[in-house]
Enzyme design. Structure first.
Site, mmCIF file in Angstrom:
data_model
loop_
_atom_site.group_PDB
_atom_site.id
_atom_site.type_symbol
_atom_site.label_atom_id
_atom_site.label_comp_id
_atom_site.label_asym_id
_atom_site.label_seq_id
_atom_site.Cartn_x
_atom_site.Cartn_y
_atom_site.Cartn_z
ATOM 1 N N ASP A 1 0.852 -1.187 0.000
ATOM 2 C CA ASP A 1 0.000 0.000 0.000
ATOM 3 C C ASP A 1 0.885 1.233 0.000
ATOM 4 O O ASP A 1 2.035 1.201 0.478
ATOM 5 C CB ASP A 1 -0.918 0.020 1.229
ATOM 6 C CG ASP A 1 -1.927 1.152 1.159
ATOM 7 O OD1 ASP A 1 -2.686 1.219 0.167
ATOM 8 O OD2 ASP A 1 -1.960 1.986 2.087
ATOM 9 N N GLU B 1 0.777 5.740 0.461
ATOM 10 C CA GLU B 1 0.072 6.996 0.711
ATOM 11 C C GLU B 1 0.729 8.052 -0.169
ATOM 12 O O GLU B 1 1.941 7.966 -0.469
ATOM 13 C CB GLU B 1 0.142 7.398 2.182
ATOM 14 C CG GLU B 1 -0.504 6.404 3.144
ATOM 15 C CD GLU B 1 -1.984 6.198 2.901
ATOM 16 O OE1 GLU B 1 -2.632 7.112 2.352
ATOM 17 O OE2 GLU B 1 -2.497 5.120 3.254
ATOM 18 N N HIS C 1 -4.353 10.702 5.596
ATOM 19 C CA HIS C 1 -3.222 9.958 6.169
ATOM 20 C C HIS C 1 -2.522 10.661 7.328
ATOM 21 O O HIS C 1 -1.755 10.028 8.055
ATOM 22 C CB HIS C 1 -2.198 9.612 5.080
ATOM 23 C CG HIS C 1 -1.757 10.777 4.238
ATOM 24 N ND1 HIS C 1 -1.144 11.890 4.756
ATOM 25 C CD2 HIS C 1 -1.830 10.973 2.897
ATOM 26 C CE1 HIS C 1 -0.844 12.732 3.781
ATOM 27 N NE2 HIS C 1 -1.269 12.203 2.631
ATOM 28 N N HIS D 1 -5.492 6.515 7.549
ATOM 29 C CA HIS D 1 -4.851 5.557 6.646
ATOM 30 C C HIS D 1 -3.342 5.554 6.910
ATOM 31 O O HIS D 1 -2.740 6.604 7.160
ATOM 32 C CB HIS D 1 -5.101 5.944 5.192
ATOM 33 C CG HIS D 1 -6.517 5.747 4.752
ATOM 34 N ND1 HIS D 1 -6.841 5.366 3.477
ATOM 35 C CD2 HIS D 1 -7.686 5.869 5.422
ATOM 36 C CE1 HIS D 1 -8.164 5.269 3.376
ATOM 37 N NE2 HIS D 1 -8.691 5.582 4.544
ATOM 38 N N ASP E 1 -2.385 -0.533 6.601
ATOM 39 C CA ASP E 1 -3.353 -0.988 5.597
ATOM 40 C C ASP E 1 -2.874 -2.244 4.871
ATOM 41 O O ASP E 1 -3.677 -3.118 4.523
ATOM 42 C CB ASP E 1 -3.637 0.127 4.592
ATOM 43 C CG ASP E 1 -4.458 1.257 5.209
ATOM 44 O OD1 ASP E 1 -4.821 1.139 6.394
ATOM 45 O OD2 ASP E 1 -4.726 2.255 4.507
#
Length: 234
Positions: free
Chosen positions: A7, A9, A57, A152, A157
């Site tokens: 994942d 960001e 985030h 997040h 995640d």
């Protein structure tokens, strides 16, 4: 079989417009067991975050100012993902950003370093058509604890996605399939002669039989006739 749940960001939603990766989180699974060998980076994007992204985030420009550039971690990152199946929720988004980061430093596209990229969002939509298939929705549906996900985070995640994926694919991976993977080759399943097994039948005792007859009589009385299985015996 080596799989990596990945994942990212980012500073915004559009890598084509100059948005950058600010966090990468990877969780490794080998033969359907989490290895604990994970990878995590915060990155200096060399540009401001959008306000909407920070709300998602929580990674501020000030926090990221002293973090390494993508170029500084690229070799370690690519060596880690090399040859693995990469599983990403909404893969097109993350892969698009990674491709732009690699392009900036003159490296090939992300898919050239890995065995394949699998999109868990596509998988979820096929399994649960017409339902919400966000990571939060899947955690709730598959009973994965995401109570720590107030914001997040790439590594958080990726870990949640690993748990979701294991639950989504549990029925597709029998012990026989896992044995094939672990053995690294062909696996022959021996035929079993079930006639060799003796089936033990435990009969109801007198008290249990009497209680059962009384229950059936009450059902007959309530329905105004005989229950189906008593009618068949009669």
């Amino acid at each position: 079989m080596r799989q990596i749940f990945l994942d990212t960001e980012t500073t915004g939603l559009s890598p084509e417009s100059g948005d950058r990766v600010i966090e990468i989180g990877c969780v490794e699974m080998v033969n359907r067991r989490l290895s604990g060998r994970n990878l995590h980076f915060y990155l200096n994007p060399q540009r401001p975050n959008s306000e909407d992204a920070v709300k998602v985030h929580g990674l501020t420009d000030e926090f990221l100012a002293d973090k390494p550039l993508f170029a500084a971690i690229a070799d370690e990152f690519l060596a880690y993902v090399d040859g693995a199946e990469i599983i990403i929720h909404n893969a097109a988004f993350d892969v698009g950003f990674l491709n732009e980061e690699l392009k900036r430093i003159g490296r090939p596209r992300f898919t050239e370093f890995v065995a394949q990229v699998s999109d868990s969002l596509t998988m979820a939509r096929e399994m649960f058509p017409g339902k919400s298939n966000s990571l939060d929705a899947l955690c709730k549906r598959l009973e994965v604890d995401n109570s720590n996900r107030s914001l997040h985070g790439a590594l958080l995640d990726a870990g949640l996605l690993a748990d979701v994926y294991i639950n989504m694919t549990r029925g597709q991976n029998s012990l026989v399939i896992d044995a094939v993977v672990a053995g690294g080759g062909d696996f022959a399943v021996a035929e079993i002669d079930f006639a060799a097994f003796q089936l033990h039948v435990i009969m109801a005792d007198e008290q249990e039989a009497t209680a059962h007859d009384l229950l059936l009589a009450e059902l007959d009385k309530a329905s105004g006739g005989k229950t189906v299985w008593r009618a068949l015996v009669a």
